[in-house]
Write a protein that holds these residues in place. Structure first.
Motif, short mmCIF file in Angstrom:
data_model
loop_
_atom_site.label_atom_id
_atom_site.label_comp_id
_atom_site.label_asym_id
_atom_site.label_seq_id
_atom_site.Cartn_x
_atom_site.Cartn_y
_atom_site.Cartn_z
N ALA A 11 0.84 -1.20 0.00
CA ALA A 11 0.00 0.00 0.00
C ALA A 11 0.87 1.25 0.00
N GLY A 12 0.53 2.19 -0.84
CA GLY A 12 1.22 3.49 -0.83
C GLY A 12 2.54 3.52 -1.58
N ALA A 13 2.85 2.47 -2.34
CA ALA A 13 4.11 2.45 -3.08
C ALA A 13 4.04 3.31 -4.34
N GLU A 92 -11.47 3.73 5.76
CA GLU A 92 -12.43 2.72 6.22
C GLU A 92 -12.62 1.63 5.15
N VAL A 93 -12.79 2.08 3.92
CA VAL A 93 -12.99 1.13 2.82
C VAL A 93 -11.69 0.34 2.56
N GLY A 94 -10.54 1.02 2.62
CA GLY A 94 -9.25 0.35 2.40
C GLY A 94 -8.98 -0.73 3.44
N ASN A 95 -9.30 -0.42 4.69
CA ASN A 95 -9.08 -1.41 5.74
C ASN A 95 -10.04 -2.59 5.61
N MET A 96 -11.28 -2.30 5.26
CA MET A 96 -12.26 -3.37 5.05
C MET A 96 -11.80 -4.26 3.89
N ALA A 97 -11.28 -3.62 2.83
CA ALA A 97 -10.80 -4.38 1.67
C ALA A 97 -9.62 -5.27 2.06
N SER A 98 -8.69 -4.72 2.85
CA SER A 98 -7.52 -5.49 3.26
C SER A 98 -7.95 -6.68 4.12
N LYS A 99 -8.87 -6.44 5.05
CA LYS A 99 -9.30 -7.52 5.96
C LYS A 99 -10.09 -8.60 5.22
N ALA A 146 8.57 0.90 -1.55
CA ALA A 146 9.28 2.06 -0.99
C ALA A 146 9.26 1.84 0.52
N SER A 147 10.13 2.54 1.25
CA SER A 147 10.20 2.33 2.69
C SER A 147 8.87 2.75 3.34
N VAL A 148 8.60 2.21 4.53
CA VAL A 148 7.35 2.53 5.24
C VAL A 148 7.25 4.04 5.45
N MET A 149 8.35 4.67 5.87
CA MET A 149 8.29 6.11 6.15
C MET A 149 8.04 6.93 4.88
N GLU A 177 0.68 -2.25 9.51
CA GLU A 177 -0.34 -3.27 9.80
C GLU A 177 -0.88 -3.87 8.51
N ARG A 178 -1.16 -2.98 7.54
CA ARG A 178 -1.70 -3.43 6.26
C ARG A 178 -0.68 -4.31 5.53
N ASP A 179 0.59 -3.89 5.53
CA ASP A 179 1.66 -4.70 4.90
C ASP A 179 1.68 -6.09 5.50
#
Ligand code: DC
Length: 218
Positions: A11-13, A92-99, A146-149, A177-179
């Motif tokens: 996520a976020g790369a 909210e939607v991203g976390n639901m999708a990941s779970k 890419a790095s987490v930060m 957490e998502r990673d």
């Protein structure tokens, strides 16, 4: 058979930003598979289904139809015929999708849709398991990270630009957490395919990453 470029990564790369630009440059269709998982997530949220209740999620899949269309070249996601594209990109939607993406019925539901798009058209498709599972025979495979930060800072800047109050450390924790969830799930976990090219974009500009990916494509 279409020409297929697979882009996977956490996520976020920057997968979607980069993939959209490569699509434009090369004339491919951009397919955002995360948006499909997010589309189903909206269905679960609407029905009030808990992501921890696997049976309820699997049952809820039966009355959800996710389809994809394009308006001015931009991917639109439809849930049971309703265009829900504008609702997809919240935490909210991203976390639901990941779970819920750990649940086999959810993944099966979207697998055919993804494969059929790639079979018909020249696509650059981004996600978590495109090179490893959805399109194992893809012509080009990229693992973009890419790095987490770095990823947290990009997300923080994006939210701040929209005027949303946010906390950098909280975003970094959420990304970690998502990673963890995406990389350790049993089915189709996020990992670099053996034949994928690794690109770490931490210290690269967007045009540099686009150029590098284009150099591997026909
Ligand atoms: O890329 P994204 O943040 O829009 O994806 C949302 C979630 O969907 C992600 O955390 C994991 C899941 N996903 C997946 O399991 N497989 C894919 N090919 C794409 C996304």
């Amino acid at each position: 058979m279409g020409y297929n470029v697979a882009v996977d990564g956490p996520a976020g790369a920057g997968k979607s930003t980069i993939a959209k630009l490569v699509a434009k440059e090369k004339g491919y269709i951009y397919v955002d598979t995360g948006a499909m998982y997010r589309g189903l997530a909206i269905h679960f949220l609407k029905k009030g289904v808990s992501p921890d209740d696997r049976k309820a999620v699997a049952d809820a899949c039966k009355d959800a139809e996710v389809t994809i269309g394009y308006e001015d070249g931009i991917q639109q996601v439809y849930l049971n015929g309703e265009n829900i594209t504008a609702m997809l990109r919240t935490e909210e939607v991203g976390n639901m999708a990941s779970k819920t993406s750990v649940i086999p019925e959810v993944r099966e539901k979207l697998l055919e849709l993804q494969r059929s798009l790639a079979a018909e058209k020249d696509v650059i498709m981004d996600g978590r398991d495109i090179g490893t599972n959805i399109l194992p025979g893809a012509d080009v495979k990229i693992y973009l990270t890419a790095s987490v930060m770095t990823r947290a800072k990009r997300r923080y800047d994006e939210l701040r630009a929209k005027g949303v109050k946010c906390d950098l450390d909280a975003i970094a924790r959420d990304i970690e957490e998502r990673d963890h969830r995406d990389m350790t799930r049993e089915i189709a976990p996020l990992k670099q395919a053996e034949d994928a090219v690794l690109i770490d974009s931490s210290n690269m500009t967007i045009p540099e990453v686009v150029e590098k990916i284009c150099s591997y494509c026909r």
